[in-house]
Motif scaffolding. Structure first.
Motif, PDB file in Angstrom:
ATOM      1  N   ASP A 330       0.834  -1.212   0.000  1.00 52.03           N
ATOM      2  CA  ASP A 330       0.000   0.000   0.000  1.00 52.03           C
ATOM      3  C   ASP A 330       0.865   1.258   0.000  1.00 52.03           C
ATOM      4  N   ALA A 331       1.956   1.244   0.777  1.00 49.53           N
ATOM      5  CA  ALA A 331       2.849   2.405   0.831  1.00 49.53           C
ATOM      6  C   ALA A 331       3.453   2.690  -0.539  1.00 49.53           C
ATOM      7  N   GLN A 333       2.123   1.800  -3.429  1.00 48.17           N
ATOM      8  CA  GLN A 333       1.046   2.226  -4.315  1.00 48.17           C
ATOM      9  C   GLN A 333       0.604   3.659  -4.037  1.00 48.17           C
ATOM     10  N   ARG A 334       0.800   4.131  -2.830  1.00 46.40           N
ATOM     11  CA  ARG A 334       0.430   5.512  -2.496  1.00 46.40           C
ATOM     12  C   ARG A 334       1.484   6.515  -2.950  1.00 46.40           C
ATOM     13  N   HIS A 335       2.766   6.139  -2.807  1.00 48.52           N
ATOM     14  CA  HIS A 335       3.830   7.102  -3.102  1.00 48.52           C
ATOM     15  C   HIS A 335       4.223   7.140  -4.576  1.00 48.52           C
ATOM     16  N   ARG A 338       2.464   9.425  -7.274  1.00 48.21           N
ATOM     17  CA  ARG A 338       2.717  10.853  -7.055  1.00 48.21           C
ATOM     18  C   ARG A 338       4.118  11.229  -7.514  1.00 48.21           C
ATOM     19  N   GLY A 410      -3.853   7.938  -9.491  1.00 48.32           N
ATOM     20  CA  GLY A 410      -3.194   7.353  -8.337  1.00 48.32           C
ATOM     21  C   GLY A 410      -3.325   5.854  -8.221  1.00 48.32           C
ATOM     22  N   LEU A 728       5.223   5.899   5.244  1.00 51.85           N
ATOM     23  CA  LEU A 728       3.839   5.432   5.084  1.00 51.85           C
ATOM     24  C   LEU A 728       3.689   4.014   5.606  1.00 51.85           C
ATOM     25  N   SER A 732       1.397   2.769   9.086  1.00 52.02           N
ATOM     26  CA  SER A 732       0.411   1.688   9.080  1.00 52.02           C
ATOM     27  C   SER A 732       0.768   0.617  10.100  1.00 52.02           C
TER      28      SER A 732
END
Length: 780
Positions: A330-331, A333-335, A338, A410, A728, A732
């Motif tokens: 997830d970290a 995929q979030r960063h 961007r 995103g 990130l 979590s």
């Protein structure tokens, strides 16, 4: 009168003749049926399963990958994605739905339902079939698909009856139901109820609710027809589910009110496709494939044959924590989207005519692209087909339909497009890639492994397979060697001025001069401040004191596998190393100087639970506890006043100017963190190594080719490229209290002779401007 009596006698004899004929036919029929059953059991209509086969039906069982927290991460399989469950793992309403729909008198017969069979004969199947659950199981296990030939179909049915009766004698009713649920193919790689529950609802079978159970039981009629996926037949599947619910109400398993309320609901799928290129921990599973193939080669079965990774139902217990693995993915995929968006913004053709490459002219770019062309899968396939190199190369310049990876809003997605293969190569060269591994330093257990951002499109693993220049993350090896040899303290000061190591010293053929990225060479600085702000000249002075070979020896003892040339420049991180090596090395500092070789597999069992492999820890003492702690203390300075300060949100509450500069980072960690950023030449590689007492995590980010990179340090540094993924991930992990990730301070050795408290000696350089430290942090 006599004539009338004779007539009655004749009629009586004629009638008795018919009775005798009836009984003869009846007995002949009984004998015929009996004979057909006997012939079938003797194999006259085809081979019948032996008793041993009935006791151990041969079904392909997928091997299971199990996490340290007991979750099924994924499976290895070719055709059958099957993992069996026991009867007591099935919810009662799932069993009720099956019996109500497929075999209402299941508990009253011994394999063949006489009433149902007679009904099927009388009404020619118009009022339902007569196959019991036991018969359907026998068909799945031993008989196979019904023949189109009527005679063959009759003999198949007879074999099915015989096997059903044998199954009823061999197994309990509960065991037969469990076998039936385990054997059925629910479509979409959902072989068996456990795979079906996971793929369609993201659950274990025991977690299914009534309507979910009804949908899956409804699929027994025809899983190809009643496929719930949106582009297949969700309406028909819902209607079939409602039929099952009606059957459950008919036989009093649920009330009319429950039936009516559930029939109004949607299917509410939580579709989780399972394949080798999708799901959790795909890159780790690719590594595990190689590990298992090596293990299988060296560990035959007792009879000398080899285990089959895809069919033998092995259970592979790994160190991965499914929760931490998800947080890591997830970290990323979030960063990454961007960061990629900013990279793309800076590399538009208008801003960079050679995008995505920098510092390369057109001739160099053409050579790079041709090299990539020859290394591509398309080239390999066409070469194997016997095509000439000229034909292969020309194919790269012809537009063709393809599906490419893209970030959209995103999220990772796929885009169908028409593109020249050569353009697709250039397109993929523009992507930044991550590599991340997290490990418990006390045990060596690897808890998370993210080798990239999308395994379907990028199979190269950036954890163990990829090796990239490590930059300043190598500097702690130099500092640790100097502390070990010279007993230095974090509070000792050294000048920032330039230093040149003359030619031939340490075997260096030419003079080597280290330069600071900010161009500042004035004053003195503590070792703690120097490492926190990656002051190259101080690291070079330490290298000059101890020499390259002891530093390389230190790195090797810390688990670095790569051969390193013993030249002074290694002090600044010129070697290409993997995330895997770096995490293991840093974990030694966190583990009080004891190196633990990373562990990924703890044990392997066969399908019956027999242990086939048990790992043996591999550890060694590398540093004294004191030297390890002092190195950790130095690394804490990186997050207290160096390049990792953004983890803290603000640096100094009593410094309004500094607070105004730094405020804005969202992480706000307040616990002790040791870490190190790394940025290589031209911003091609960004690193962050972060440590708390019971978890060490390394992150690398960069493009496939070093010539594709950010043009400035603003986004191209480790603190911008890699550190956010670490932050990130840790946010979590800390939010999940069950993980018990430490927020405590690192243990201080009982006997610490080296001073680590620099409060009285100052922890800054000797310049007059108090904001110079701030400038170091921002510009690095």
């Amino acid at each position: 009168m006599a004539k009338k009596s004779a007539t009655k006698k004749q009629e009586s004899q004629d009638f008795s003749k018919y009775i005798r004929l009836f009984w003869k036919l009846f007995l002949a029929g009984i004998l015929g049926v009996f004979l057909m059953f006997m012939l079938a059991s003797w194999g006259a209509f085809g081979e019948m399963p032996a008793i041993e086969d009935l006791q151990n039906p041969k079904t392909n069982l997928a091997s299971q990958i199990i996490s340290s927290d007991g979750k099924l991460i994924a499976k290895f399989y070719l055709d059958d994605n099957r993992t069996p469950v026991e009867y007591d793992q099935l919810p009662q309403h799932l069993v009720d739905a099956l019996i109500a729909t497929e075999d209402a008198r299941y508990h009253k017969h011994s394999g063949i339902d006489a009433i149902g069979t007679l009904r099927a004969f009388v009404f020619l199947g118009s009022r339902g079939g007569a196959s019991t659950i036991s018969q359907q199981l026998s068909r799945q296990l031993f008989v196979g698909v019904a023949s189109q030939n009527i005679l063959e179909r009759i003999t198949q049915k007879i074999k099915e009856w015989v096997i059903a009766i044998r199954l009823e004698r061999q197994y309990t009713k509960e065991e037969i139901i469990a076998m039936y649920f385990n054997i059925y193919d629910f479509g979409n790689n959902a072989d068996g109820i456990r795979s079906a529950a996971s793929i369609y609802f993201g659950k274990e079978p025991s977690e299914l609710d009534i309507k979910e159970s009804a949908m899956l039981v409804g699929m027994f009629k025809n899983s190809s027809l009643y496929n719930p996926r949106p582009h297949r037949n969700p309406v028909g599947t819902k209607n079939r589910r409602n039929v099952v619910l009606s059957q459950m109400e008919k036989y009093d398993y649920i009330t009319k009110q429950v039936r009516d309320s559930l029939q109004k609901t949607e299917l509410d799928l939580d579709y989780n496709p399972q394949s080798h290129r999708e799901g959790l921990a795909t890159y780790f599973r690719a590594y595990l494939t190689g590990f298992m193939k090596d293990w299988i080669k060296d560990n035959p079965k007792p009879d000398g044959s080899k285990y089959n990774l895809y069919n033998d139902g092995l259970k592979i217990y790994t160190t991965l924590d499914s929760r931490m693995q998800k947080y890591a993915e997830d970290a990323v995929q979030r960063h990454m989207p961007r960061l990629q968006a900013e990279f793309d913004n800076q590399n538009t053709p208008k801003r960079n005519p050679t995008a995505p490459f920098l510092e390369l002219d057109n001739t160099e770019i053409e050579a790079l692209m041709k090299r990539a062309m020859r290394q591509s899968e398309r080239w390999r396939i066409m070469k194997d087909e016997g095509k000439s190199e000229k034909d292969i190369e020309s194919s790269f310049y012809k537009p063709t339909g393809m599906t490419v990876f893209a970030w959209r809003e995103g999220l990772a997605t796929e885009v169908d497009t028409i593109m020249k293969p050569i353009d697709s190569i250039r397109y993929y060269k523009s992507f930044l890639h991550p590599g991340m591994m997290s490990m418990d330093p006390q045990t060596g257990h690897v808890k998370a492994w993210v080798g990239g951002m999308n395994y379907r499109h990028f199979q190269y693993d950036h954890v163990k397979q990829g090796k990239r220049q490590v930059g300043s993350t190598f500097k702690p090896f130099v500092y640790a060697t100097a502390i070990d040899q010279l007993h230095l303290s974090p509070c000792d000061t050294l000048p920032k001025q330039q230093i040149t190591i003359e030619a031939n010293k340490f075997g260096n053929p030419e003079p080597w001069t280290a330069r600071n990225s900010d161009g500042d060479y004035t004053g003195f600085v503590t070792l703690k401040n120097a490492l926190a702000n990656s002051i190259n000249t101080v690291t070079a002075r330490l290298m000059d004191k101890v020499g390259p070979q002891p530093v390389i020896d230190m790195a090797k003892n810390l688990g670095v596998e790569q051969d390193i040339l013993p030249v002074p420049a290694v002090a600044l991180g010129t070697p290409d190393l993997s995330v895997y090596e770096m995490v293991a090395a840093y974990a030694t500092f966190a583990n009080k100087g004891v190196y633990n070789k990373p562990v990924m597999v703890t044990r392997i069992e066969d399908k019956n639970g027999t242990v086939l492999y048990q790992f043996t820890p591999e550890s060694k003492d590398v540093l004294s506890e004191e030297v390890a702690y002092v190195t950790v203390n130095l690394l804490e300075g990186v997050t207290q006043g160096g390049s990792g300060t953004r983890l803290r949100h603000t640096y100094a509450a009593n410094n309004s100017v500094y607070k105004e500069i730094i405020t804005g980072y969202p992480y706000q960690f307040d616990n002790p963190i040791a870490g190190k950023t790394g940025t290589t030449q031209n911003q091609s590689d960004g690193w962050f190594m972060g440590m708390v007492p019971n978890l060490v995590t390394g992150v690398w980010v960069g493009a496939e080719d070093r010539a594709a990179h950010f043009s400035t340090i603003t986004y191209g540094q480790g603190a911008s490229m890699a550190l956010p993924i670490w932050a990130l991930f840790m946010k979590s992990c800390y939010a999940d209290k069950d993980l018990e990730i430490s927020k405590a301070a690192f243990d201080v050795p009982a006997e610490l002779s080296i001073n680590v408290n620099c409060s009285n000696k100052g922890d800054s350089n000797t310049t007059d401007d108090p904001l110079d430290d701030v400038k170091d942090v921002i510009d690095f």
